[in-house]
Design an enzyme around this catalytic site. Structure first.
Site, PDB file in Angstrom:
ATOM      1  N   CYS A 156       0.917  -1.183  -0.032  1.00 18.61           N
ATOM      2  CA  CYS A 156      -0.085  -0.226   0.022  1.00 18.61           C
ATOM      3  C   CYS A 156       0.923   1.268  -0.024  1.00 18.61           C
ATOM      4  CB  CYS A 156      -0.831   0.064   1.103  1.00 18.61           C
ATOM      5  SG  CYS A 156      -2.395   1.202   1.137  1.00 18.61           S
ATOM      6  N   CYS A 157       1.927   1.272   1.139  1.00 22.17           N
ATOM      7  CA  CYS A 157       2.654   2.441   0.932  1.00 22.17           C
ATOM      8  C   CYS A 157       3.636   2.627  -0.358  1.00 22.17           C
ATOM      9  CB  CYS A 157       3.915   2.310   2.129  1.00 22.17           C
ATOM     10  SG  CYS A 157       2.958   2.709   3.601  1.00 22.17           S
TER      11      CYS A 157
ATOM     12  N   CYS B 235      -1.168   8.557   7.545  1.00 25.28           N
ATOM     13  CA  CYS B 235      -2.528   8.037   6.960  1.00 25.28           C
ATOM     14  C   CYS B 235      -3.327   7.688   8.347  1.00 25.28           C
ATOM     15  CB  CYS B 235      -2.400   6.989   6.025  1.00 25.28           C
ATOM     16  SG  CYS B 235      -1.546   7.422   4.503  1.00 25.28           S
TER      17      CYS B 235
ATOM     18  N   CYS C  96      -3.607   3.981   9.571  1.00 29.20           N
ATOM     19  CA  CYS C  96      -2.241   3.506  10.153  1.00 29.20           C
ATOM     20  C   CYS C  96      -1.586   4.159  11.221  1.00 29.20           C
ATOM     21  CB  CYS C  96      -1.296   3.306   8.887  1.00 29.20           C
ATOM     22  SG  CYS C  96      -1.823   2.150   7.633  1.00 29.20           S
TER      23      CYS C  96
ATOM     24  N   CYS D  73       7.482   4.105   6.023  1.00 29.45           N
ATOM     25  CA  CYS D  73       6.658   3.886   4.807  1.00 29.45           C
ATOM     26  C   CYS D  73       7.570   3.585   3.539  1.00 29.45           C
ATOM     27  CB  CYS D  73       5.930   4.780   4.425  1.00 29.45           C
ATOM     28  SG  CYS D  73       6.658   6.679   4.705  1.00 29.45           S
TER      29      CYS D  73
HETATM   30 FE1  SF4 Z   1      -1.495   2.844   3.019  1.00 34.69          FE
HETATM   31 FE2  SF4 Z   1      -1.277   2.954   5.378  1.00 34.69          FE
HETATM   32 FE3  SF4 Z   1       1.016   3.091   4.043  1.00 34.69          FE
HETATM   33 FE4  SF4 Z   1      -0.980   5.251   4.005  1.00 34.69          FE
HETATM   34  S1  SF4 Z   1       0.395   4.604   5.425  1.00 34.69           S
HETATM   35  S2  SF4 Z   1      -0.192   4.494   2.283  1.00 34.69           S
HETATM   36  S3  SF4 Z   1      -2.754   3.754   4.364  1.00 34.69           S
HETATM   37  S4  SF4 Z   1      -0.448   1.589   4.172  1.00 34.69           S
END
Ligand code: SF4
Length: 236
Positions: free
Chosen positions: A123-124, A206, A209, A232
């Site tokens: 996701c990151c 985010c 998280c 991240c």
């Molecule tokens: Fe995705 Fe969480 Fe990374 Fe944001 S902090 S990009 S929601 S995994």
């Protein structure tokens, strides 16, 4: 006309970064950013998570109109977007918002919902790392708000270093600052901060998280809490 900055090779940039890291270790944050402005001109930007606008404020003093790059992951708290808009409205900076290739809905459709719970690294990578790398393409140097006191993983952050992965000079002008130094600068200059910092959050990322920190925890303990993940991918 080709500028001196455009002619620099990666080897020259790396040597410049390593020399500056030694020369500027004891310099003030403003002096470090003045060096960056003089050395890189428009090929220099600041990245901001909009937790506070301290580095953006310092950079605007060194280089009015400086580019401030913000990653809009699609998962930010409303307060973070509000801070971004306020910085854009009141400070002498040029805010540039980068977005991922997929919207959250598109990501959900392709990878399933709540990828952040199942595979936060992926996701990151899609929502932060790839957009940043795309956004930094035309810059030679970027400044961050990293501080050595934030977590053990950041304890050796140089004030100026070489980002080997991106082949850029990475500048952390407040690396030597403590939270007290940040608070004093915010008070002295009336710098914009994210309202969540007054609501128990010590580090703002985010929404899915990030949680509030408990007494005695380090500032980044509220990020990806309960997981071994601490960064991240933007900073190592
Ligand atoms: Fe995705 Fe969480 Fe990374 Fe944001 S902090 S990009 S929601 S995994």
């Amino acid at each position: 006309m080709t500028t001196v900055q455009e002619q620099r090779t990666a080897e020259e940039l790396k040597a410049l970064a390593e020399q500056a890291g030694r020369d500027l270790e004891d310099a003030s944050a403003l002096e470090i950013l003045q060096w960056a402005a003089e050395t890189f001109g428009k090929r220099f930007c600041v990245t901001s998570s909009m937790e506070d606008a301290v580095v953006a404020h310092l950079a605007s003093r060194a280089m009015p109109g400086v580019d401030v790059v913000f990653l809009d992951t699609g998962y930010h708290f409303e307060e973070t977007i509000g801070t971004r808009d306020a910085v854009d409205a009141v400070m002498d900076v040029n805010v540039i918002t980068l977005t991922p290739r997929r919207t959250v809905a598109e990501q959900d459709a392709e990878f399933g919902p709540k990828l952040h719970d199942r595979n936060p690294d992926l996701c990151c990578a899609m929502r932060k790392v790839e957009p940043l790398e795309r956004g930094l393409k035309d810059y030679q140097a970027w400044a961050t708000g990293l501080r050595r006191d934030e977590s053990p993983t950041r304890a050796n952050t140089p004030v100026v270093g070489w980002d080997d992965k991106r082949q850029k000079v990475k500048i952390s002008p407040i690396a030597r600052w403590t939270q007290d130094d940040v608070d004093a600068y915010v008070t002295e200059h009336g710098v914009l901060t994210n309202p969540l910092l007054m609501d128990g959050y010590a580090s703002v990322g985010c929404a899915p998280c990030t949680r509030r920190v408990l007494q005695g925890e380090d500032a980044r303990a509220g990020r990806w809490a309960g997981r071994s993940k601490t960064e991240c991918g933007l900073h190592g």
